[in-house]
Design a protein around this motif. Structure first.
Motif, PDB file in Angstrom:
ATOM      1  N   UNK A   1     -64.974  21.010 -73.517  1.00  0.00           N
ATOM      2  CA  UNK A   1     -65.546  20.756 -74.844  1.00  0.00           C
ATOM      3  C   UNK A   1     -67.068  20.805 -74.878  1.00  0.00           C
ATOM      4  N   UNK A   2     -67.729  20.246 -73.872  1.00  0.00           N
ATOM      5  CA  UNK A   2     -69.189  20.221 -73.855  1.00  0.00           C
ATOM      6  C   UNK A   2     -69.745  21.630 -73.699  1.00  0.00           C
ATOM      7  N   UNK A   3     -69.105  22.448 -72.878  1.00  0.00           N
ATOM      8  CA  UNK A   3     -69.533  23.836 -72.729  1.00  0.00           C
ATOM      9  C   UNK A   3     -69.357  24.598 -74.037  1.00  0.00           C
ATOM     10  N   UNK A   4     -68.276  24.308 -74.740  1.00  0.00           N
ATOM     11  CA  UNK A   4     -67.978  25.036 -75.981  1.00  0.00           C
ATOM     12  C   UNK A   4     -68.903  24.628 -77.119  1.00  0.00           C
ATOM     13  N   UNK A   5     -69.120  23.323 -77.273  1.00  0.00           N
ATOM     14  CA  UNK A   5     -69.864  22.860 -78.443  1.00  0.00           C
ATOM     15  C   UNK A   5     -71.369  22.877 -78.224  1.00  0.00           C
ATOM     16  N   UNK A   6     -71.813  22.901 -76.978  1.00  0.00           N
ATOM     17  CA  UNK A   6     -73.248  22.766 -76.714  1.00  0.00           C
ATOM     18  C   UNK A   6     -73.791  23.912 -75.864  1.00  0.00           C
ATOM     19  N   UNK A   7     -73.348  24.009 -74.631  1.00  0.00           N
ATOM     20  CA  UNK A   7     -73.991  24.930 -73.695  1.00  0.00           C
ATOM     21  C   UNK A   7     -73.877  26.391 -74.116  1.00  0.00           C
ATOM     22  N   UNK A   8     -72.675  26.847 -74.354  1.00  0.00           N
ATOM     23  CA  UNK A   8     -72.513  28.272 -74.665  1.00  0.00           C
ATOM     24  C   UNK A   8     -73.285  28.673 -75.922  1.00  0.00           C
TER      25      UNK A   8
ATOM     26  N   UNK B   1     -82.090  35.370 -66.559  1.00  0.00           N
ATOM     27  CA  UNK B   1     -80.639  35.598 -66.589  1.00  0.00           C
ATOM     28  C   UNK B   1     -79.949  34.298 -66.186  1.00  0.00           C
ATOM     29  N   UNK B   2     -79.043  33.832 -67.044  1.00  0.00           N
ATOM     30  CA  UNK B   2     -78.415  32.537 -66.819  1.00  0.00           C
ATOM     31  C   UNK B   2     -76.908  32.640 -67.000  1.00  0.00           C
ATOM     32  N   UNK B   3     -76.196  31.897 -66.171  1.00  0.00           N
ATOM     33  CA  UNK B   3     -74.744  31.817 -66.277  1.00  0.00           C
ATOM     34  C   UNK B   3     -74.317  30.398 -66.585  1.00  0.00           C
ATOM     35  N   UNK B   4     -73.115  30.265 -67.099  1.00  0.00           N
ATOM     36  CA  UNK B   4     -72.557  28.961 -67.453  1.00  0.00           C
ATOM     37  C   UNK B   4     -71.375  28.666 -66.555  1.00  0.00           C
TER      38      UNK B   4
ATOM     39  N   UNK C   1     -68.833  34.646 -77.202  1.00  0.00           N
ATOM     40  CA  UNK C   1     -70.283  34.824 -77.154  1.00  0.00           C
ATOM     41  C   UNK C   1     -70.690  36.187 -76.587  1.00  0.00           C
ATOM     42  N   UNK C   2     -69.742  37.108 -76.605  1.00  0.00           N
ATOM     43  CA  UNK C   2     -70.024  38.498 -76.220  1.00  0.00           C
ATOM     44  C   UNK C   2     -70.669  38.579 -74.839  1.00  0.00           C
TER      45      UNK C   2
ATOM     46  N   UNK D   1     -61.989   7.083 -76.391  1.00  0.00           N
ATOM     47  CA  UNK D   1     -60.560   7.262 -76.150  1.00  0.00           C
ATOM     48  C   UNK D   1     -59.704   6.963 -77.364  1.00  0.00           C
ATOM     49  N   UNK D   2     -60.331   6.863 -78.510  1.00  0.00           N
ATOM     50  CA  UNK D   2     -59.591   6.676 -79.754  1.00  0.00           C
ATOM     51  C   UNK D   2     -60.055   7.709 -80.765  1.00  0.00           C
ATOM     52  N   UNK D   3     -59.258   7.942 -81.782  1.00  0.00           N
ATOM     53  CA  UNK D   3     -59.643   8.894 -82.803  1.00  0.00           C
ATOM     54  C   UNK D   3     -59.544  10.321 -82.302  1.00  0.00           C
ATOM     55  N   UNK D   4     -60.467  11.169 -82.760  1.00  0.00           N
ATOM     56  CA  UNK D   4     -60.396  12.595 -82.441  1.00  0.00           C
ATOM     57  C   UNK D   4     -61.540  13.052 -81.552  1.00  0.00           C
ATOM     58  N   UNK D   5     -62.023  12.182 -80.672  1.00  0.00           N
ATOM     59  CA  UNK D   5     -63.101  12.565 -79.771  1.00  0.00           C
ATOM     60  C   UNK D   5     -62.665  13.733 -78.892  1.00  0.00           C
ATOM     61  N   UNK D   6     -63.515  14.754 -78.749  1.00  0.00           N
ATOM     62  CA  UNK D   6     -63.158  15.873 -77.875  1.00  0.00           C
ATOM     63  C   UNK D   6     -63.107  15.483 -76.404  1.00  0.00           C
TER      64      UNK D   6
END
Length: 295
Positions: free
Chosen positions: A10-17, A2-5, A46-47, A151-156
């Motif tokens: 952005x990192x949690x959204x795109x990778x961890x979750x 059983x694991x929690x976040x 993620x239900x 810090x340029x462009x559209x980096x999350x």
């Protein structure tokens, strides 16, 4: 397991979750974040459950994955370890040596496993290359360049306060060290540290294996110049760190696998909190030599 976040950025959204939710051997119990609305939104995707109280989440899980700024991560990692939770952490472990040491000591005292997600160490091609070069003798020099244009462009990560404050040394420096240390040995001495344009830093390191390395680290490189490269030269010739096409999700899945293995066997993983503490010590030494001239 059983694991929690912990974390909703952005990192949690795109990778961890996504990685936790898709893992066959993990039960993704819930999310806690410093912004309750963001935690509810991410949990809904993620239900799983959003927790308002971090201690309530720690009481309900066997492990936590942390996707938070390092100064926040260190404090919560200590808290989680003392609650008996195994730790899947991000780099850098902490911003100060004392904070990093507190995480290591808390994990050791609680008998919990830890894995720190140095991306290159969990990608198939790059980890295989690192393992091969670590078994090769006679390395003379290494050159590592980790250049981003965050810090340029559209980096999350463009709005990341801690990255703006601490710069490339602390953000991409851990990546470079995670590749170099297992191949060349521990850093005996930071021989030189000098600032470059923007937040760029240049380091010269003396390694226990006898080789020296140079690192160029930046988050403010022109977009056309961005990229990462590691070159080794020695008795075996010249070799370059291969590029990987896998992406972050398979790598984070392997990091979760590594945590499961360490928790089951009791054997420390090579990228545990103790290794991450050593990375923090090297970076802190370099930062002291730079005298606050970067970031």
């Amino acid at each position: 397991m059983r694991i929690g976040l912990l974390g909703t950025g952005p990192w949690a959204r795109m990778a961890h979750a996504p990685a936790l939710a898709a893992h066959d051997e993990l039960d993704f119990v819930g999310v806690w974040g410093r912004r309750p609305d963001a935690a509810k939104e991410l949990a809904g995707l993620h239900d799983t459950r959003a927790y308002d109280d971090v201690d309530a989440l720690l009481a309900d899980v066997d492990a936590v994955a942390v996707a938070l700024p390092p100064v926040v991560q260190a404090e919560l990692a200590v808290r989680a370890a003392r609650a008996g939770c195994h730790l899947l952490l991000d780099k850098p472990l902490a911003i100060t040596v004392d904070e990093g040491r507190a995480v290591v000591e808390a994990a050791q005292e609680a008998g919990v496993a830890s894995v720190v997600f140095f991306t290159s160490r969990f990608l198939t091609e790059t980890e295989a290359w690192i393992t091969e070069q670590a078994s090769t003798e006679g390395w003379f020099t290494a050159r590592a360049q980790w250049l981003g244009s965050v810090f340029s462009g559209d980096s999350p990560f463009a709005d990341s306060p801690w990255r703006r404050e601490k710069g490339a040394l602390w953000d991409v420096g851990p990546h470079a060290l995670s590749v170099l240390l297992p191949v060349l040995g521990d850093v005996r001495r930071v021989a030189a540290a000098a600032p470059g344009p923007g937040d760029t830093v240049h380091l010269v390191l003396d390694h226990a294996g006898g080789a020296s390395s140079t690192l160029t680290l930046s988050l403010t490189a022109p977009p056309a110049a961005a990229g990462a490269a590691v070159e080794l030269r020695g008795e075996a010739g010249v070799t370059l760190l291969p590029e990987s096409s896998e992406g972050v999700l398979p790598a984070l899945t392997r990091a979760a696998d590594a945590l499961l293995g360490a928790a089951r066997t009791g054997r420390p993983h090579p990228c545990d909190a103790a290794f991450a503490l050593r990375v923090t010590e090297v970076l802190a030494t370099a930062e002291g030599m730079l005298g606050g001239e970067t970031g």
